[in-house]
Scaffold this motif. Sequence first.
Motif: not given
Length: 244
Positions: A51-52, A56-61, A71-77, A93-97
């Motif tokens: 999901s992360a 990320e791939a969609y947002i960078m489009g 994107i500064l940082y991508t993680a699970v949890g 800002h934070i994206i919580a998916f």
Amino acid sequence: KAAAAALKAKQRDTSEDGEAVAEEPAPSEPEATTGGRIEVPFLIKADVSGSAEAVEAYIMGISSPMVAPRILYTAVGALNESDVELAATTQGHIIAFNLPSNEGLKSVAQTKGVKVLENNIIYRVLDDVKSVLEEKLPPIITQRVLGEADLGAVFEIGVGGRKKMKIAGCKIRNGVIGHGKRARVMRGAEKVYDGTISSLKNVKKDVQEMRKGTECGMGFDGWEGFEDGDQIQTYEELSEKRTL
């Protein structure tokens, strides 16, 4: 420097926690500008790595010549305080998916100017990100002509004691000329003034507006350089929100 240090600390903490981390270069400055384009920082947290990566791939489009996500940082949890601190430090800002909502952290984030974009549908995440990016775009400014006048004579009037003021004697050719409106004065193809109508008179009486076919006297804020034959346009500026 603070942003870079915060990111390194976050990556170190995350590695110890066993979460998946996408390697990203440390940010140089919050909301960095690259070639005139504003880059808005985002942190992505998701329920699973797939999901992360998809978010990320969609947002960078999403980008334009004027603004883009970074994107500064991508993680699970789940979200934690260090996520909020990093976002605040970088003005990001934070994206919580697809994560449980944490109202306490959201409240802390809000006080720090950080938006927590929560959703479990990717296209809605994209809409949220677009809204954040659009806030950084300058508005589209257009001008609408309100009235046009021909300057046929220049004369002086007394304004108290021995002080005098030059007045442009004009005939309104189109539309409406209003006191206090923005005006530009053209001399042939050259614009010789762009400012405000500070005085508008019909004979000797102050008026608020004059319409097509009437004659009036005009004064301009801070300028008396007008000449017989000048063309005057009054206009208004309209501001429209720019979208991606």
